[in-house]
Design a protein around this motif. Structure first.
Motif, PDB file in Angstrom:
ATOM      1  N   ALA A 165       0.820  -1.213   0.000  1.00  0.00           N
ATOM      2  CA  ALA A 165       0.000   0.000   0.000  1.00  0.00           C
ATOM      3  C   ALA A 165       0.854   1.262   0.000  1.00  0.00           C
ATOM      4  CB  ALA A 165      -0.924   0.017   1.218  1.00  0.00           C
ATOM      5  N   TYR A 166       2.153   1.125   0.256  1.00  0.00           N
ATOM      6  CA  TYR A 166       3.041   2.284   0.338  1.00  0.00           C
ATOM      7  C   TYR A 166       4.421   1.873  -0.163  1.00  0.00           C
ATOM      8  CZ  TYR A 166       5.043   6.600   2.134  1.00  0.00           C
ATOM      9  OH  TYR A 166       5.662   7.824   2.238  1.00  0.00           O
ATOM     10  N   PRO A 167       4.578   1.739  -1.486  1.00  0.00           N
ATOM     11  CA  PRO A 167       5.838   1.225  -2.052  1.00  0.00           C
ATOM     12  C   PRO A 167       6.899   2.305  -2.258  1.00  0.00           C
ATOM     13  CG  PRO A 167       4.236   1.512  -3.789  1.00  0.00           C
ATOM     14  CD  PRO A 167       3.541   1.910  -2.498  1.00  0.00           C
ATOM     15  N   TYR A 168       7.165   3.103  -1.225  1.00  0.00           N
ATOM     16  CA  TYR A 168       8.084   4.236  -1.372  1.00  0.00           C
ATOM     17  C   TYR A 168       9.254   4.126  -0.419  1.00  0.00           C
ATOM     18  CZ  TYR A 168       3.847   5.837  -3.591  1.00  0.00           C
ATOM     19  OH  TYR A 168       2.721   5.903  -4.372  1.00  0.00           O
ATOM     20  N   GLY A 169       9.900   2.993  -0.385  1.00  0.00           N
ATOM     21  CA  GLY A 169      11.007   2.771   0.523  1.00  0.00           C
ATOM     22  C   GLY A 169      10.644   1.667   1.492  1.00  0.00           C
ATOM     23  N   PHE A 170      11.554   1.389   2.418  1.00  0.00           N
ATOM     24  CA  PHE A 170      11.349   0.251   3.304  1.00  0.00           C
ATOM     25  C   PHE A 170      10.911   0.643   4.700  1.00  0.00           C
ATOM     26  CE2 PHE A 170      13.401  -2.229   0.001  1.00  0.00           C
ATOM     27  CZ  PHE A 170      12.672  -3.406   0.067  1.00  0.00           C
ATOM     28  N   GLU A 171      10.281   1.818   4.882  1.00  0.00           N
ATOM     29  CA  GLU A 171       9.655   2.119   6.170  1.00  0.00           C
ATOM     30  C   GLU A 171       8.431   1.228   6.339  1.00  0.00           C
ATOM     31  OE1 GLU A 171       7.384   5.672   8.619  1.00  0.00           O
ATOM     32  OE2 GLU A 171       8.021   6.040   6.563  1.00  0.00           O
ATOM     33  N   PHE A 172       7.704   1.030   5.237  1.00  0.00           N
ATOM     34  CA  PHE A 172       6.557   0.131   5.223  1.00  0.00           C
ATOM     35  C   PHE A 172       6.928  -1.086   4.379  1.00  0.00           C
ATOM     36  CE2 PHE A 172       4.500   4.143   6.246  1.00  0.00           C
ATOM     37  CZ  PHE A 172       3.634   3.750   7.252  1.00  0.00           C
ATOM     38  N   ILE A 173       6.598  -2.259   4.902  1.00  0.00           N
ATOM     39  CA  ILE A 173       6.949  -3.493   4.217  1.00  0.00           C
ATOM     40  C   ILE A 173       5.742  -4.426   4.167  1.00  0.00           C
ATOM     41  CG2 ILE A 173       9.394  -3.369   4.852  1.00  0.00           C
ATOM     42  CD1 ILE A 173       8.807  -5.457   7.040  1.00  0.00           C
ATOM     43  N   SER A 174       5.859  -5.426   3.327  1.00  0.00           N
ATOM     44  CA  SER A 174       4.907  -6.527   3.291  1.00  0.00           C
ATOM     45  C   SER A 174       5.711  -7.817   3.316  1.00  0.00           C
ATOM     46  CB  SER A 174       4.044  -6.454   2.026  1.00  0.00           C
ATOM     47  OG  SER A 174       3.224  -5.300   2.058  1.00  0.00           O
ATOM     48  N   ARG A 227       4.444  -1.094   9.152  1.00  0.00           N
ATOM     49  CA  ARG A 227       5.572  -0.174   9.375  1.00  0.00           C
ATOM     50  C   ARG A 227       6.529  -0.804  10.376  1.00  0.00           C
ATOM     51  NH1 ARG A 227       6.968   4.270  12.767  1.00  0.00           N
ATOM     52  NH2 ARG A 227       5.079   3.998  13.978  1.00  0.00           N
ATOM     53  N   ILE A 228       7.808  -0.807  10.029  1.00  0.00           N
ATOM     54  CA  ILE A 228       8.833  -1.299  10.949  1.00  0.00           C
ATOM     55  C   ILE A 228       9.011  -0.251  12.039  1.00  0.00           C
ATOM     56  CG2 ILE A 228      11.252  -1.938  11.204  1.00  0.00           C
ATOM     57  CD1 ILE A 228      11.233  -2.627   8.194  1.00  0.00           C
ATOM     58  N   THR A 229       8.908  -0.678  13.301  1.00  0.00           N
ATOM     59  CA  THR A 229       9.064   0.245  14.422  1.00  0.00           C
ATOM     60  C   THR A 229      10.100  -0.303  15.397  1.00  0.00           C
ATOM     61  OG1 THR A 229       7.389  -0.761  15.844  1.00  0.00           O
ATOM     62  CG2 THR A 229       6.623   0.880  14.241  1.00  0.00           C
ATOM     63  N   ASN A 230      10.470   0.529  16.349  1.00  0.00           N
ATOM     64  CA  ASN A 230      11.298   0.043  17.443  1.00  0.00           C
ATOM     65  C   ASN A 230      10.535  -1.054  18.161  1.00  0.00           C
ATOM     66  OD1 ASN A 230      13.528   1.718  17.045  1.00  0.00           O
ATOM     67  ND2 ASN A 230      12.495   3.399  18.078  1.00  0.00           N
ATOM     68  N   PRO A 231      11.232  -1.913  18.875  1.00  0.00           N
ATOM     69  CA  PRO A 231      10.521  -2.997  19.562  1.00  0.00           C
ATOM     70  C   PRO A 231       9.541  -2.467  20.592  1.00  0.00           C
ATOM     71  CG  PRO A 231      12.811  -2.897  20.263  1.00  0.00           C
ATOM     72  CD  PRO A 231      12.657  -1.929  19.134  1.00  0.00           C
ATOM     73  N   ALA A 232       8.413  -3.163  20.722  1.00  0.00           N
ATOM     74  CA  ALA A 232       7.401  -2.760  21.704  1.00  0.00           C
ATOM     75  C   ALA A 232       7.935  -2.912  23.125  1.00  0.00           C
ATOM     76  CB  ALA A 232       6.130  -3.595  21.526  1.00  0.00           C
ATOM     77  N   ILE A 233       8.762  -3.945  23.353  1.00  0.00           N
ATOM     78  CA  ILE A 233       9.322  -4.159  24.684  1.00  0.00           C
ATOM     79  C   ILE A 233      10.555  -3.267  24.828  1.00  0.00           C
ATOM     80  CG2 ILE A 233      10.802  -6.124  24.035  1.00  0.00           C
ATOM     81  CD1 ILE A 233       8.795  -5.931  27.250  1.00  0.00           C
TER      82      ILE A 233
END
Length: 153
Positions: free
Chosen positions: A97-106, A143-149
């Motif tokens: 849905a957002y193919p503009y770099g690797f912030e969002f992945i599938s 979206r790749i984020t920092n770890p939740a823990i």
């Protein structure tokens, strides 16, 4: 290890996690260490040149997310089980849905190359994603984020 969490594209503040050994998409409660641990994974590269990776659980470090009967589940690793290895390996691609770099992945299934991890009714599956289905594209983008823990300082 590179611990990460994966936030839904279309449901901000909801994350890929396991609960009861099934893949789910849920919000993470600030006061719940269990929620945070269940939503934290190591994106473990199998073959970086082909973008092949597995998702190792933080709180079950010998277990990986895999698909079985198209449902995402958390299973203990078994290197001798070739089906487990294939079912738990995904091709990391730019977000559908957002193919503009690797912030969002599938995550595309390695052994069912026309299927991606997708949430439906907040449960995770590997599913066929039609290119003209905007909801399906959003449901399969994270979206790749920092770890939740968070570790103590």
């Amino acid at each position: 290890m590179a611990w990460r969490s994966f936030e839904s594209f279309n449901y901000p503040n909801s994350y890929i996690r396991h609960r009861g050994f099934l893949g789910e998409l849920t919000p993470i409660q600030d006061n719940s260490d269990l929620d945070k641990m269940d939503a934290t994974f190591n994106l473990e590269w199998i073959d970086e040149s082909r973008n092949l990776a597995r998702l190792r659980s933080y709180n079950y470090p010998n277990s990986f997310l895999r698909h079985q009967d198209f449902r995402i589940k958390l299973h203990p690793d078994n290197p001798a089980d070739s089906l487990m290895q294939a079912d738990s390996t995904f091709v990391v691609v730019q977000g559908l849905a957002y193919p503009y770099g690797f912030e969002f992945i599938s995550f595309r299934s390695m052994n069912f190359s026309d299927r991606y991890i997708r949430h439906r009714d907040f449960h995770l599956y590997v599913d066929f994603i039609p290119q003209n289905d905007q909801l399906a594209l959003k449901d399969s983008t994270f979206r790749i984020t920092n770890p939740a823990i968070r570790w103590p300082q």
